[in-house]
Scaffold this motif. Structure first.
Motif, PDB file in Angstrom:
ATOM      1  N   ASP A 159       0.416   1.345  -4.116  1.00 55.90           N
ATOM      2  CA  ASP A 159       1.728   0.777  -3.788  1.00 55.90           C
ATOM      3  C   ASP A 159       1.502  -0.649  -3.300  1.00 55.90           C
ATOM      4  N   HIS A 160       2.056  -1.610  -4.005  1.00 57.01           N
ATOM      5  CA  HIS A 160       1.827  -3.006  -3.666  1.00 57.01           C
ATOM      6  C   HIS A 160       2.476  -3.375  -2.341  1.00 57.01           C
ATOM      7  N   ALA A 161       1.815  -4.257  -1.615  1.00 58.00           N
ATOM      8  CA  ALA A 161       2.323  -4.689  -0.314  1.00 58.00           C
ATOM      9  C   ALA A 161       3.701  -5.314  -0.437  1.00 58.00           C
ATOM     10  N   GLU A 162       3.883  -6.209  -1.435  1.00 57.46           N
ATOM     11  CA  GLU A 162       5.164  -6.898  -1.564  1.00 57.46           C
ATOM     12  C   GLU A 162       6.280  -5.943  -1.966  1.00 57.46           C
ATOM     13  N   ALA A 163       5.949  -4.922  -2.770  1.00 60.14           N
ATOM     14  CA  ALA A 163       6.959  -3.937  -3.158  1.00 60.14           C
ATOM     15  C   ALA A 163       7.366  -3.081  -1.958  1.00 60.14           C
ATOM     16  N   ARG A 164       6.407  -2.746  -1.113  1.00 62.68           N
ATOM     17  CA  ARG A 164       6.714  -1.943   0.076  1.00 62.68           C
ATOM     18  C   ARG A 164       7.655  -2.700   1.009  1.00 62.68           C
ATOM     19  N   VAL A 165       7.456  -4.005   1.129  1.00 63.41           N
ATOM     20  CA  VAL A 165       8.333  -4.822   1.973  1.00 63.41           C
ATOM     21  C   VAL A 165       9.700  -4.990   1.297  1.00 63.41           C
ATOM     22  N   ALA A 166       9.700  -5.376   0.027  1.00 61.45           N
ATOM     23  CA  ALA A 166      10.962  -5.627  -0.668  1.00 61.45           C
ATOM     24  C   ALA A 166      11.841  -4.386  -0.707  1.00 61.45           C
TER      25      ALA A 166
END
Length: 242
Positions: free
Chosen positions: A114-121
């Motif tokens: 799970d990508h960091a930026e996807a988890r935040v977005a």
């Protein structure tokens, strides 16, 4: 010309106008966000890196009051959680969420990461509020630029393009990265070669991101400056090399 021919001609013209109108709407919608000042983005980027000196891959979003308030970044960062609070949440493999800050590291799972930026977005919706959407601006940071073979590949089921498109909810935002992504040099193929993305790969990845959030507010920043990745000549080489 017969009435049938007139009718067919009118229909073709109407269809052409519909297509042109739809195309223009797509262009306007894609770049509807206000252009951010690189100097302003740089001030907040530098202050963020000072407040949160985090290593390795991570993503962070800041919801900043604006456009006329808190032009001095220090006043914005004074009341935010400490870096130790963020690190404690990272150690629990969770996303750090507060009223003004979100942050995450990548999370490996059984099949993929799970990508960091996807988890935040994914959690930006908790900041959706019409007054705030019009008043505040978002600095969305990810340490490395999106990779061409997964993150920014529209055909890959694990891409992040749909998630980062949520930034368009705000009238002002900046998408910022500091490193140009390359695969881990320790990952070699059977012939002992390390796969590397070309500059063309990096260009295509940024173009896919721009299709979702527009070209105006994609930046690469370092300790000295923030550079807009897209300009009238195309993509700045600073954003695809080094």
């Amino acid at each position: 010309m017969t009435s049938i021919q007139n009718s067919q001609t009118s229909e073709k013209m109407a269809n052409t106008m519909v297509w042109l109108t739809a195309s223009l709407l797509v262009l306007v919608w894609t770049d509807a966000s206000a252009a951010m000042d690189p100097q302003k983005v740089f001030k907040y980027y530098k202050a963020m890196k000072t407040k949160y000196p985090l290593n390795n891959m991570y993503s962070m979003a800041l919801r900043i009051q604006g456009p006329n308030n808190n032009e001095d970044p220090s006043s914005f960062f004074q009341g935010l959680d400490s870096v130790n609070n963020v690190k404690r949440v990272f150690q629990q493999d969770r996303v750090f969420v507060s009223d003004r800050v979100m942050a995450a590291r990548p999370r490996p799972n059984e099949w993929t990461t799970d990508h960091a930026e996807a988890r935040v977005a994914n959690l930006l919706r908790s900041w959706y509020n019409q007054n705030q959407l019009n008043r505040d601006w978002i600095l969305f940071y990810v340490k490395a630029s999106p990779c061409a073979t997964k993150c920014a590949d529209p055909k890959h089921p694990g891409n992040i393009l749909g998630e980062i498109a949520k930034l368009k909810k705000w009238s002002r935002f900046a998408f910022v990265f500091s490193d140009v992504f390359q695969p881990n040099p320790n990952n070699q193929n059977a012939q002992g070669k390390v796969f590397q993305f070309t500059e063309e790969d990096q260009k295509n990845a940024l173009k896919q991101v721009a299709k979702r959030i527009g070209r105006r507010n994609i930046f690469r920043c370092n300790n000295n400056t923030c550079v807009k990745c897209f300009n009238k000549n195309g993509i700045d080489t600073f954003c695809i090399s080094g």
